[in-house]
Motif scaffolding. Structure first.
Motif, PDB file in Angstrom:
ATOM      1  N   PRO A  19       0.822  -1.221   0.000  1.00 17.15           N
ATOM      2  CA  PRO A  19       0.000   0.000   0.000  1.00 17.15           C
ATOM      3  C   PRO A  19       0.859   1.276   0.000  1.00 17.15           C
ATOM      4  N   GLU A  20       1.933   1.291   0.778  1.00 14.59           N
ATOM      5  CA  GLU A  20       2.830   2.456   0.809  1.00 14.59           C
ATOM      6  C   GLU A  20       3.508   2.660  -0.544  1.00 14.59           C
ATOM      7  N   HIS A  21       3.960   1.564  -1.137  1.00 13.08           N
ATOM      8  CA  HIS A  21       4.632   1.655  -2.431  1.00 13.08           C
ATOM      9  C   HIS A  21       3.673   2.185  -3.498  1.00 13.08           C
ATOM     10  N   LEU A  22       2.466   1.670  -3.516  1.00  8.07           N
ATOM     11  CA  LEU A  22       1.488   2.119  -4.508  1.00  8.07           C
ATOM     12  C   LEU A  22       1.158   3.597  -4.327  1.00  8.07           C
ATOM     13  N   GLU A  23       0.999   4.036  -3.089  1.00  7.04           N
ATOM     14  CA  GLU A  23       0.746   5.468  -2.838  1.00  7.04           C
ATOM     15  C   GLU A  23       1.877   6.327  -3.389  1.00  7.04           C
ATOM     16  N   LYS A  24       3.097   5.885  -3.181  1.00  7.21           N
ATOM     17  CA  LYS A  24       4.256   6.620  -3.689  1.00  7.21           C
ATOM     18  C   LYS A  24       4.238   6.658  -5.220  1.00  7.21           C
ATOM     19  N   MET A  25       3.856   5.551  -5.839  1.00  4.83           N
ATOM     20  CA  MET A  25       3.783   5.488  -7.306  1.00  4.83           C
ATOM     21  C   MET A  25       2.669   6.383  -7.841  1.00  4.83           C
ATOM     22  N   TYR A  26       1.541   6.453  -7.127  1.00  2.28           N
ATOM     23  CA  TYR A  26       0.469   7.366  -7.551  1.00  2.28           C
ATOM     24  C   TYR A  26       1.005   8.792  -7.593  1.00  2.28           C
ATOM     25  N   ARG A  27       1.694   9.183  -6.519  1.00  2.00           N
ATOM     26  CA  ARG A  27       2.206  10.552  -6.433  1.00  2.00           C
ATOM     27  C   ARG A  27       3.276  10.816  -7.492  1.00  2.00           C
ATOM     28  N   PHE A  28       4.143   9.825  -7.731  1.00  2.00           N
ATOM     29  CA  PHE A  28       5.177   9.993  -8.744  1.00  2.00           C
ATOM     30  C   PHE A  28       4.547  10.249 -10.111  1.00  2.00           C
ATOM     31  N   TRP A  29       3.629   9.382 -10.531  1.00  2.00           N
ATOM     32  CA  TRP A  29       3.030   9.523 -11.858  1.00  2.00           C
ATOM     33  C   TRP A  29       2.088  10.721 -11.933  1.00  2.00           C
ATOM     34  N   GLN A  30       1.479  11.085 -10.841  1.00  2.00           N
ATOM     35  CA  GLN A  30       0.650  12.298 -10.814  1.00  2.00           C
ATOM     36  C   GLN A  30       1.528  13.519 -11.089  1.00  2.00           C
ATOM     37  N   THR A  31       2.702  13.547 -10.508  1.00  2.00           N
ATOM     38  CA  THR A  31       3.644  14.646 -10.719  1.00  2.00           C
ATOM     39  C   THR A  31       4.144  14.655 -12.160  1.00  2.00           C
ATOM     40  N   VAL A  32       4.518  13.489 -12.669  1.00  2.00           N
ATOM     41  CA  VAL A  32       5.095  13.397 -14.012  1.00  2.00           C
ATOM     42  C   VAL A  32       4.058  13.669 -15.099  1.00  2.00           C
ATOM     43  N   LEU A  33       2.884  13.073 -14.987  1.00  2.00           N
ATOM     44  CA  LEU A  33       1.918  13.140 -16.086  1.00  2.00           C
ATOM     45  C   LEU A  33       0.896  14.264 -15.955  1.00  2.00           C
ATOM     46  N   LEU A  34       0.519  14.587 -14.739  1.00  2.00           N
ATOM     47  CA  LEU A  34      -0.526  15.597 -14.557  1.00  2.00           C
ATOM     48  C   LEU A  34       0.025  16.949 -14.125  1.00  2.00           C
ATOM     49  N   GLU A  35       1.343  16.976 -13.878  1.00  2.00           N
ATOM     50  CA  GLU A  35       2.020  18.180 -13.418  1.00  2.00           C
ATOM     51  C   GLU A  35       1.387  18.748 -12.146  1.00  2.00           C
ATOM     52  N   GLU A  36       0.927  17.826 -11.294  1.00  2.00           N
ATOM     53  CA  GLU A  36       0.427  18.170  -9.969  1.00  2.00           C
ATOM     54  C   GLU A  36       1.494  17.666  -9.004  1.00  2.00           C
ATOM     55  N   HIS A  37       2.263  18.550  -8.451  1.00  2.00           N
ATOM     56  CA  HIS A  37       3.464  18.176  -7.709  1.00  2.00           C
ATOM     57  C   HIS A  37       3.141  17.623  -6.320  1.00  2.00           C
ATOM     58  N   THR A  38       2.967  16.309  -6.293  1.00  2.00           N
ATOM     59  CA  THR A  38       2.651  15.616  -5.049  1.00  2.00           C
ATOM     60  C   THR A  38       3.760  14.651  -4.648  1.00  2.00           C
ATOM     61  N   TYR A  39       4.721  14.418  -5.535  1.00  2.00           N
ATOM     62  CA  TYR A  39       5.846  13.529  -5.235  1.00  2.00           C
ATOM     63  C   TYR A  39       7.077  14.372  -4.952  1.00  2.00           C
ATOM     64  N   TYR A  40       7.692  14.084  -3.825  1.00  2.00           N
ATOM     65  CA  TYR A  40       8.940  14.760  -3.468  1.00  2.00           C
ATOM     66  C   TYR A  40       9.927  13.675  -3.078  1.00  2.00           C
ATOM     67  N   GLY A  41      11.114  13.835  -3.498  1.00  2.00           N
ATOM     68  CA  GLY A  41      12.123  12.851  -3.164  1.00  2.00           C
ATOM     69  C   GLY A  41      12.947  12.499  -4.377  1.00  2.00           C
ATOM     70  N   SER A  42      13.773  11.518  -4.197  1.00  2.00           N
ATOM     71  CA  SER A  42      14.670  11.058  -5.247  1.00  2.00           C
ATOM     72  C   SER A  42      14.333   9.599  -5.532  1.00  2.00           C
ATOM     73  N   PRO A  43      13.838   9.283  -6.720  1.00  2.00           N
ATOM     74  CA  PRO A  43      13.384   7.920  -6.968  1.00  2.00           C
ATOM     75  C   PRO A  43      14.496   6.879  -7.113  1.00  2.00           C
ATOM     76  N   PHE A  44      15.714   7.281  -7.418  1.00  2.00           N
ATOM     77  CA  PHE A  44      16.742   6.278  -7.679  1.00  2.00           C
ATOM     78  C   PHE A  44      17.288   5.549  -6.445  1.00  2.00           C
ATOM     79  N   PRO A  45      17.671   6.230  -5.365  1.00  2.00           N
ATOM     80  CA  PRO A  45      18.344   5.530  -4.254  1.00  2.00           C
ATOM     81  C   PRO A  45      17.682   4.246  -3.755  1.00  2.00           C
ATOM     82  N   PRO A  46      16.350   4.169  -3.641  1.00  2.00           N
ATOM     83  CA  PRO A  46      15.773   2.898  -3.181  1.00  2.00           C
ATOM     84  C   PRO A  46      16.003   1.733  -4.150  1.00  2.00           C
ATOM     85  N   HIS A  47      16.331   2.055  -5.395  1.00  2.00           N
ATOM     86  CA  HIS A  47      16.537   1.018  -6.403  1.00  2.00           C
ATOM     87  C   HIS A  47      18.011   0.662  -6.605  1.00  2.00           C
TER      88      HIS A  47
END
Length: 132
Positions: A44-72
């Motif tokens: 559930p936490e991961h999916l919420e983070k993915m919603y915010r990431f794609w919302q920021t990228v595709l809808l230009e609604e800035h809800t994702y903050y952070g750096s996506p690479f380090p966890p990977h």
């Protein structure tokens, strides 16, 4: 009769895309064990983070903050994993949506996968750790 698809328009469309995609990832022979092993009971936490990431990228609604690479950075993955991820992601987008944002989602997903693949390989080959 084939239903008419629309473009990605809002957070609800993002959630359908993310949920559909990660349901398939969880069941995938190659990727499922990696994702399920790392995420475990925190889906559930991961999916919420993915919603915010794609919302920021595709809808230009800035809800994702952070750096996506380090966890990977230390994931046990290589080119075949990224190829599988990109193929599945593009197929999922195409099965649900069509339009400018859908095309951008596929482009952005492929671009991100390529960048992550190169960075992970670099860290693995040079026995380095990311700064963050």
């Amino acid at each position: 009769m084939e239903s008419i698809k629309h473009d990605i328009r809002n957070i609800e469309d993002i959630k359908v895309l993310v949920n559909t995609f990660y349901d398939q990832i969880r069941e995938n022979e190659l990727l499922g064990p990696i994702f399920n092993g790392i995420i475990q009971d925190r889906w559930p936490e991961h999916l919420e983070k993915m919603y915010r990431f794609w919302q920021t990228v595709l809808l230009e609604e800035h809800t994702y903050y952070g750096s996506p690479f380090p966890p990977h950075a230390k994931m046990p993955v290589e080119k075949k994993h990224f190829d599988q991820w990109v193929g599945m992601f593009s197929k999922t987008v195409d099965s649900l949506y069509e339009g400018e944002k859908a095309e951008r989602a596929k482009w952005q997903g492929a671009r991100m996968a390529e960048m992550f693949q190169y960075k992970i390989e670099y860290y693995q080959q040079n026995n380095l750790k990311p700064l963050i």
